[in-house]
Design an enzyme around this catalytic site. Structure first.
Site, PDB file in Angstrom:
ATOM      1  N   HIS A 184      20.839  30.147   4.215  1.00 11.97           N
ATOM      2  CA  HIS A 184      19.298  29.744   3.708  1.00 11.97           C
ATOM      3  C   HIS A 184      19.047  28.298   3.009  1.00 11.97           C
ATOM      4  CE1 HIS A 184      18.334  33.906   4.805  1.00 11.97           C
ATOM      5  NE2 HIS A 184      19.621  33.953   4.932  1.00 11.97           N
ATOM      6  N   ASP A 392      14.511  22.530  -0.629  1.00 20.01           N
ATOM      7  CA  ASP A 392      14.304  23.804  -0.399  1.00 20.01           C
ATOM      8  C   ASP A 392      15.084  24.005   1.223  1.00 20.01           C
ATOM      9  OD1 ASP A 392      14.116  26.453  -0.693  1.00 20.01           O
ATOM     10  OD2 ASP A 392      12.096  25.904  -1.951  1.00 20.01           O
TER      11      ASP A 392
HETATM   12  O1  F6P Z   1      17.371  32.058  -0.790  1.00 21.78           O
HETATM   13  C1  F6P Z   1      18.422  31.542  -1.452  1.00 21.78           C
HETATM   14  C2  F6P Z   1      18.920  32.303  -2.474  1.00 21.78           C
HETATM   15  O2  F6P Z   1      20.033  31.773  -3.053  1.00 21.78           O
HETATM   16  C3  F6P Z   1      19.448  33.476  -1.977  1.00 21.78           C
HETATM   17  O3  F6P Z   1      20.901  33.450  -1.515  1.00 21.78           O
HETATM   18  C4  F6P Z   1      19.482  34.494  -3.034  1.00 21.78           C
HETATM   19  O4  F6P Z   1      19.528  35.750  -2.755  1.00 21.78           O
HETATM   20  C5  F6P Z   1      18.026  34.099  -3.497  1.00 21.78           C
HETATM   21  O5  F6P Z   1      18.095  32.871  -3.411  1.00 21.78           O
HETATM   22  C6  F6P Z   1      17.865  34.570  -5.170  1.00 21.78           C
HETATM   23  O6  F6P Z   1      18.826  34.012  -6.060  1.00 21.78           O
HETATM   24  P1  F6P Z   1      19.860  35.135  -6.861  1.00 21.78           P
HETATM   25  O7  F6P Z   1      20.355  36.293  -5.860  1.00 21.78           O
HETATM   26  O8  F6P Z   1      20.716  34.211  -7.418  1.00 21.78           O
HETATM   27  O9  F6P Z   1      18.904  36.000  -7.791  1.00 21.78           O
END
Ligand code: F6P
Length: 493
Positions: A184, A392
């Protein structure tokens, strides 16, 4: 202990990795098992879950399947057996993490090494061998728990940088299913990736997948460049590579949004209590919105500076616009996230201290999350969205903003050229997030943009969103992963 020795313990396969040689058919009846670190309970739907969890839930809700991942809980003695729950369409299986797993795997390696590195922030990388060992250990644990749940007929789709080693570990446990990976985040340029002491092993693990998906062609090129330049891989054409003794395919699958669902939610929320109160509070002023996890990659300080520059340079904008920045806190155990929070509080205070009037607060800065439906209503009520990350992978907020607009009076998307979404949404007002003055001018241009131009840009962007929506993303990935391969493609080298 040398990094190589450390890796040796975790990386040496019990049996040499061979190309995956089982022939497969594109059979829609196969069970889809999705794996991600972050999951989202069915009663949630908040902006702090991040785009990944929202997209996966929506993708799985359409066709069912199993979702496996971290529960979000940290416990003293986590069970090795996942907790399983059903909500009608979707089966969720979750594991807890121990405090040490959380510190080493999630905070230490995933979010203090891979996250900054993949977002081109090498100065923020804090590598330690202990955290790397924790990252590999948790991936091994996940693989053991997951393997016990899998049937040979399943299709396994693993998501994001936390879980790169998972297919490698599953293969060691004799799992032969098609296993795909979708990143992602951006994939860094080859020479940046080399900053990581275990870059070669990480890429080798990535090559244990049958299919690796990226958000944009730039990410795919970076991966290809690394493989060919630093891993001695052969580019076989058509996205296929022979690398580390096996065949891996890599392709671009730009993630999309459920356009119809966003349109419906935004239209419904527009008459709701929250949006009505928001409109009342604005009077005749134009609303400008930003919605981001509180993350240094999102370029929030520079965005605040751009707003400040707008007010300083163009006094005619005073009282004409209100900027609502929603930024739910995220990863607060990582020091850099605590620092960015302080910087933003100071910048917000500075702007309001300098420009606010008794009847006008220029910047409304909120560290909280909202229900997704309300958020879509806020977006529809906004004349401008500022989506200005330094880097991003895609940025689904940009796409949601476009889909949430009223066709007769659409707002303007101001979008960083370093968001993956900019590769598709070239009708946004594109900005360089390092150019504060340029962003201030882009805001002014957007505030003054005539209705005809707004409609033209919006119509062009909607065409892209509808073509590449969430269903198209899921279906094209699953189709590519389950496609039969010619035997010649999988013969050992
Ligand atoms: O979309 C990128 C990302 O790192 C996901 O893998 C992740 O779930 C999201 O952002 C939110 O971050 P976190 O899981 O660390 O809260």
């Amino acid at each position: 202990m040398a990094v190589d020795d450390l890796l040796e313990q975790h990386v040496t396969p019990r049996t040499p990795l061979q190309p995956y040689a089982v022939s497969r058919t594109a059979d829609a009846s196969r069970r889809l098992v999705v794996v991600s670190n972050r999951m989202m309970p069915s009663d949630q739907g908040k902006s702090d879950s991040g785009g990944l969890a929202i997209a996966i839930r929506a993708a799985l809700q359409q066709h069912g399947g199993v979702w496996f991942g971290w529960s979000g809980a940290v416990r003293e003695q986590p069970s090795a057996i996942p907790r399983v729950s059903e909500d009608g369409v979707l089966t969720s299986a979750t594991l807890d993490l121990s405090r040490r797993d959380y510190e080493e795997y999630y905070i230490g390696f995933a979010n203090r090494v891979l996250w900054p590195l993949f977002h081109y922030r090498t100065a923020l990388v804090e590598f330690s061998r202990q955290n790397l060992a924790g990252y590999l250990r948790v991936n091994q644990r996940f693989a053991q728990a997951l393997a016990a749940m899998l049937s040979p007929e399943d299709i396994v789709w693993i998501h994001d940088y936390h879980l790169i080693p998972l297919a490698y570990e599953l293969r060691r446990l004799d799992q032969t299913q098609p296993i795909g990976f979708f990143l992602h985040t951006p994939f860094p340029a080859a020479d940046l990736l080399r900053v990581l002491p275990n870059h070669r092993e990480l890429v080798r693990m990535l090559c244990s997948y049958d299919l690796v998906g990226f958000q944009t062609a730039l990410d795919l090129h970076a991966f290809r460049d690394y493989l060919v330049r630093w891993a001695g891989a052969h580019d076989l054409g058509g996205g296929a590579f022979r690398a580390f003794g096996r065949l891996v395919r890599a392709q671009v699958f730009p993630i999309g949004v459920d356009v119809d669902a966003v349109m419906t939610q935004a239209a419904a929320a527009a008459d709701g209590r929250h949006v009505r109160r928001l409109r009342q509070s604005l009077g005749e002023r134009a609303l400008m919105i930003g919605v981001d996890r509180l993350d240094y990659s999102k370029g929030l300080v520079a965005r605040f500076q751009a707003f400040s520059r707008l007010l300083e340079t163009y006094p005619e904008t005073h009282g004409r616009v209100a900027f609502l920045q929603i930024a739910p806190p995220s990863r607060s155990d990582v020091p850099e996230y605590r620092d960015i929070r302080k910087s933003l509080e100071a910048a917000a205070g500075h702007i309001n201290g300098r420009y606010a009037e008794f009847d006008w607060t220029p910047l409304r800065y909120l560290n909280k999350s909202f229900n997704h439906r309300i958020l879509m209503g806020f977006m529809r009520a906004s004349r401008i969205a500022l989506v200005t990350p330094f880097r991003d992978g895609m940025n689904l907020v940009a796409k949601e903003y476009v889909a949430a607009q009223h066709p007769d009076d659409p707002g303007v998307l101001v979008l960083s050229c370093f968001a993956g979404a900019a590769q598709e949404l070239d009708q946004a007002v594109l900005v360089n997030p390092y150019d504060v003055e340029g962003m201030a001018q882009a805001i002014l241009q957007s505030l003054n943009m005539p209705l005809g131009e707004r409609k033209e840009r919006w119509t062009a962007m909607m065409r892209v969103l509808q073509r590449n929506d969430l269903t198209a993303w899921r279906e094209s990935f699953v189709r590519a992963l389950s496609a039969p391969r010619a035997d010649a493609d999988v013969r050992p080298v």
